[in-house]
Design a protein around this motif. Structure first.
Motif, PDB file in Angstrom:
ATOM      1  N   MET A   6       0.828  -1.167   0.000  1.00 36.40           N
ATOM      2  CA  MET A   6       0.000   0.000   0.000  1.00 36.40           C
ATOM      3  C   MET A   6       0.885   1.247   0.000  1.00 36.40           C
ATOM      4  O   MET A   6       1.757   1.407   0.834  1.00 36.40           O
ATOM      5  CB  MET A   6      -0.889  -0.006   1.245  1.00 36.40           C
ATOM      6  CG  MET A   6      -1.786   1.177   1.340  1.00 36.40           C
ATOM      7  SD  MET A   6      -2.972   0.962   2.670  1.00 36.40           S
ATOM      8  CE  MET A   6      -2.570   2.351   3.656  1.00 36.40           C
ATOM      9  N   GLN A   7       0.669   2.122  -0.965  1.00 37.24           N
ATOM     10  CA  GLN A   7       1.457   3.333  -1.062  1.00 37.24           C
ATOM     11  C   GLN A   7       0.654   4.512  -0.519  1.00 37.24           C
ATOM     12  O   GLN A   7      -0.503   4.699  -0.867  1.00 37.24           O
ATOM     13  CB  GLN A   7       1.828   3.612  -2.507  1.00 37.24           C
ATOM     14  CG  GLN A   7       2.717   4.807  -2.652  1.00 37.24           C
ATOM     15  CD  GLN A   7       3.169   4.991  -4.087  1.00 37.24           C
ATOM     16  OE1 GLN A   7       2.941   4.152  -4.924  1.00 37.24           O
ATOM     17  NE2 GLN A   7       3.812   6.098  -4.348  1.00 37.24           N
ATOM     18  N   LEU A   8       1.289   5.268   0.343  1.00 40.13           N
ATOM     19  CA  LEU A   8       0.633   6.439   0.910  1.00 40.13           C
ATOM     20  C   LEU A   8       0.783   7.620  -0.043  1.00 40.13           C
ATOM     21  O   LEU A   8       1.840   7.840  -0.612  1.00 40.13           O
ATOM     22  CB  LEU A   8       1.243   6.793   2.255  1.00 40.13           C
ATOM     23  CG  LEU A   8       1.116   5.741   3.354  1.00 40.13           C
ATOM     24  CD1 LEU A   8       1.851   6.201   4.599  1.00 40.13           C
ATOM     25  CD2 LEU A   8      -0.332   5.474   3.664  1.00 40.13           C
ATOM     26  N   GLU A   9      -0.283   8.364  -0.188  1.00 38.37           N
ATOM     27  CA  GLU A   9      -0.245   9.543  -1.043  1.00 38.37           C
ATOM     28  C   GLU A   9       0.272  10.742  -0.254  1.00 38.37           C
ATOM     29  O   GLU A   9       0.081  10.832   0.952  1.00 38.37           O
ATOM     30  CB  GLU A   9      -1.642   9.847  -1.573  1.00 38.37           C
ATOM     31  CG  GLU A   9      -2.171   8.797  -2.512  1.00 38.37           C
ATOM     32  CD  GLU A   9      -3.547   9.164  -3.042  1.00 38.37           C
ATOM     33  OE1 GLU A   9      -3.857  10.364  -3.123  1.00 38.37           O
ATOM     34  OE2 GLU A   9      -4.293   8.235  -3.361  1.00 38.37           O
ATOM     35  N   ALA A  10       0.915  11.651  -0.976  1.00 36.17           N
ATOM     36  CA  ALA A  10       1.405  12.874  -0.341  1.00 36.17           C
ATOM     37  C   ALA A  10       0.219  13.741   0.065  1.00 36.17           C
ATOM     38  O   ALA A  10      -0.788  13.801  -0.631  1.00 36.17           O
ATOM     39  CB  ALA A  10       2.295  13.643  -1.302  1.00 36.17           C
ATOM     40  N   ILE A  11       0.352  14.385   1.176  1.00 37.93           N
ATOM     41  CA  ILE A  11      -0.694  15.288   1.661  1.00 37.93           C
ATOM     42  C   ILE A  11      -0.391  16.666   1.093  1.00 37.93           C
ATOM     43  O   ILE A  11       0.614  17.295   1.444  1.00 37.93           O
ATOM     44  CB  ILE A  11      -0.729  15.319   3.203  1.00 37.93           C
ATOM     45  CG1 ILE A  11      -1.006  13.924   3.742  1.00 37.93           C
ATOM     46  CG2 ILE A  11      -1.781  16.311   3.679  1.00 37.93           C
ATOM     47  CD1 ILE A  11      -0.867  13.804   5.233  1.00 37.93           C
ATOM     48  N   GLN A  12      -1.253  17.122   0.219  1.00 40.96           N
ATOM     49  CA  GLN A  12      -1.019  18.378  -0.487  1.00 40.96           C
ATOM     50  C   GLN A  12      -0.865  19.559   0.466  1.00 40.96           C
ATOM     51  O   GLN A  12      -0.046  20.443   0.240  1.00 40.96           O
ATOM     52  CB  GLN A  12      -2.153  18.636  -1.472  1.00 40.96           C
ATOM     53  CG  GLN A  12      -1.925  19.834  -2.352  1.00 40.96           C
ATOM     54  CD  GLN A  12      -2.989  19.985  -3.414  1.00 40.96           C
ATOM     55  OE1 GLN A  12      -3.950  19.258  -3.447  1.00 40.96           O
ATOM     56  NE2 GLN A  12      -2.800  20.948  -4.275  1.00 40.96           N
ATOM     57  N   GLU A  13      -1.632  19.585   1.523  1.00 37.74           N
ATOM     58  CA  GLU A  13      -1.579  20.698   2.456  1.00 37.74           C
ATOM     59  C   GLU A  13      -0.261  20.781   3.226  1.00 37.74           C
ATOM     60  O   GLU A  13       0.010  21.776   3.890  1.00 37.74           O
ATOM     61  CB  GLU A  13      -2.744  20.615   3.458  1.00 37.74           C
ATOM     62  CG  GLU A  13      -4.091  20.905   2.844  1.00 37.74           C
ATOM     63  CD  GLU A  13      -4.733  19.681   2.187  1.00 37.74           C
ATOM     64  OE1 GLU A  13      -4.093  18.616   2.102  1.00 37.74           O
ATOM     65  OE2 GLU A  13      -5.874  19.804   1.748  1.00 37.74           O
ATOM     66  N   MET A  14       0.559  19.752   3.150  1.00 38.48           N
ATOM     67  CA  MET A  14       1.840  19.738   3.869  1.00 38.48           C
ATOM     68  C   MET A  14       3.028  20.034   2.965  1.00 38.48           C
ATOM     69  O   MET A  14       4.162  20.007   3.419  1.00 38.48           O
ATOM     70  CB  MET A  14       2.056  18.379   4.540  1.00 38.48           C
ATOM     71  CG  MET A  14       1.013  18.083   5.569  1.00 38.48           C
ATOM     72  SD  MET A  14       1.034  19.352   6.829  1.00 38.48           S
ATOM     73  CE  MET A  14       0.350  18.493   8.180  1.00 38.48           C
ATOM     74  N   LYS A  15       2.800  20.355   1.702  1.00 39.42           N
ATOM     75  CA  LYS A  15       3.895  20.616   0.769  1.00 39.42           C
ATOM     76  C   LYS A  15       4.779  21.762   1.219  1.00 39.42           C
ATOM     77  O   LYS A  15       5.978  21.760   0.988  1.00 39.42           O
ATOM     78  CB  LYS A  15       3.344  20.921  -0.625  1.00 39.42           C
ATOM     79  CG  LYS A  15       3.038  19.705  -1.426  1.00 39.42           C
ATOM     80  CD  LYS A  15       2.711  20.122  -2.849  1.00 39.42           C
ATOM     81  CE  LYS A  15       2.589  18.887  -3.701  1.00 39.42           C
ATOM     82  NZ  LYS A  15       2.291  19.239  -5.090  1.00 39.42           N
TER      83      LYS A  15
END
Length: 91
Positions: A1-10
């Protein structure tokens, strides 16, 4: 399972993360004072108080704010009360 990047934390892991973090901190502190909305000029005045951001320009701030809006950290709204010309309205 691959975790997606959290856009709000960029903003925490980019080249200008120090400026982004300072801007978000300014918004947090103002939110604690119940000041939900801020104008670019107010943010610019607050960020210029820090020596490490003395060379920050209004154009850089606008670019940083645009990036934070794009990443959904901030929400931009138009304030029709302070608009006196068409150029100000477009801005």
């Amino acid at each position: 399972m691959q975790l997606e990047a959290i856009q709000e934390m960029k903003y925490l892991s980019t080249e200008n993360s120090a400026r982004y973090r300072r801007i978000m901190r300014i918004f947090y502190e103002e939110d604690q004072k119940m000041h939900g909305q801020m104008h670019k000029e107010e943010i610019f005045a607050k960020i210029k108080k820090y020596p490490e951001f003395a060379d920050c320009t209004p154009e850089q701030l606008q670019s940083d704010l645009d990036a934070l809006v794009n990443w959904k950290n901030l929400v931009a709204i138009q304030d029709p009360k302070r608009v006196y010309t068409i150029e100000e309205y477009k801005n």
